[in-house]
Enzyme design. Sequence first.
Site, PDB file in Angstrom:
ATOM      1  N   CYS A  39     -22.751 -19.684  35.459  1.00  0.00           N
ATOM      2  CA  CYS A  39     -23.868 -19.759  34.531  1.00  0.00           C
ATOM      3  C   CYS A  39     -23.347 -19.673  33.095  1.00  0.00           C
ATOM      4  CB  CYS A  39     -24.825 -18.612  34.823  1.00  0.00           C
ATOM      5  SG  CYS A  39     -26.350 -18.647  33.837  1.00  0.00           S
ATOM      6  N   ASP A  41     -24.563 -17.840  30.908  1.00  0.00           N
ATOM      7  CA  ASP A  41     -24.870 -16.491  30.438  1.00  0.00           C
ATOM      8  C   ASP A  41     -23.676 -15.880  29.695  1.00  0.00           C
ATOM      9  OD1 ASP A  41     -25.259 -13.514  30.545  1.00  0.00           O
ATOM     10  OD2 ASP A  41     -27.075 -14.084  31.615  1.00  0.00           O
ATOM     11  N   ARG A  43     -22.778 -13.002  29.254  1.00  0.00           N
ATOM     12  CA  ARG A  43     -22.196 -11.795  29.844  1.00  0.00           C
ATOM     13  C   ARG A  43     -21.186 -12.101  30.947  1.00  0.00           C
ATOM     14  NH1 ARG A  43     -27.909  -9.371  31.337  1.00  0.00           N
ATOM     15  NH2 ARG A  43     -28.122 -11.600  31.856  1.00  0.00           N
ATOM     16  N   HIS A  98     -24.988 -14.755  39.410  1.00  0.00           N
ATOM     17  CA  HIS A  98     -24.854 -13.401  38.875  1.00  0.00           C
ATOM     18  C   HIS A  98     -26.201 -12.694  38.859  1.00  0.00           C
ATOM     19  CE1 HIS A  98     -26.709 -14.157  34.859  1.00  0.00           C
ATOM     20  NE2 HIS A  98     -26.312 -15.396  35.097  1.00  0.00           N
ATOM     21  N   CYS A 101     -30.133 -13.056  36.236  1.00  0.00           N
ATOM     22  CA  CYS A 101     -30.034 -14.455  35.790  1.00  0.00           C
ATOM     23  C   CYS A 101     -31.411 -14.984  35.377  1.00  0.00           C
ATOM     24  CB  CYS A 101     -29.467 -15.318  36.909  1.00  0.00           C
ATOM     25  SG  CYS A 101     -29.281 -17.062  36.466  1.00  0.00           S
TER      26      CYS A 101
END
Length: 215
Positions: A39, A41, A43, A98, A101
Site C-alpha cells: 500500500c 500508506d 507508515r 497492513h 488500511c
Amino acid sequence: MKKLIEGFKKFQREVFKTKRDLFTSLAKGQEPRALFISCSDSRIDPCLVTQTEPGELFILRNAGNLVPSYGTTIGSTIATIEYAVGVLNVKNIIVCGHTDCGVVKAILEPEQVDDLPAVKMWLLQAEATRRVVRDNYSHLTGDALYVATTQENVRIQLNHLKTHPLVAAHLRSGSLELHGWVYSIETGDVWTYDFAQDTFRSLVPSAGKVRRKRT
C-alpha cells in the site's frame, strides 16, 4: 521540506559515502530478489520491514496494494508487474497488506469515498474483495470483520496476479513464487498466507497466534 532536504544532505554525507561500492555496482544494473507490492500508506516502509539494501526489492505501491486482473485495464501497476517478471526475472512476488488500511475501511464503508471520484473508480479493483466479504462474513463485526477483509484482499490480489500471462508462465515453470503478507503497524509483526492450510500465520511464531482462518 526542510527536514527532507537535511535528510538528503545527511544521506550524501554519511550513507552514500559508506556504501559507495554498493551504489557503484547498482549503477550497472539491478537484480532484485522480489517484487514487493504494498500500500502507499506512509507508515509502511518495505525496505525497513525486510531490512533490505537498495537494489534488493522492486517496489510497487498503490492505494490498497491492489492488483488489477490482466486485461481489465492497462496502467502502471500491470506494466510494473510485467517488467519485474519478464525483464528482471524476479523469483518472488509479495503482496503486503497492513492493519488500519484506508482502502479496507472503504471496502466496508464505500460511502467514505463518495467525494473522491478517482479513488472510488480505483476501488472497483477491490470489488471481488467486497463481494467475498459480503457473502461469506456477514456473521462478523468490528475488528474480526476488518481482519477478515484485510486478509481476503491479500488473497484476492494473489489470485489476480495469476491472471497475468508472464506470472502464470513463470509459476508453471517453477521459477516464481507468490507470497501474501499482512503487516501490523502496531506490533511490527507480519502474518504470511499459508496456501496449503488457507490461513495466515505469523512469520515469527512466538510473536502471535495464528490469525483467523477463512470460513
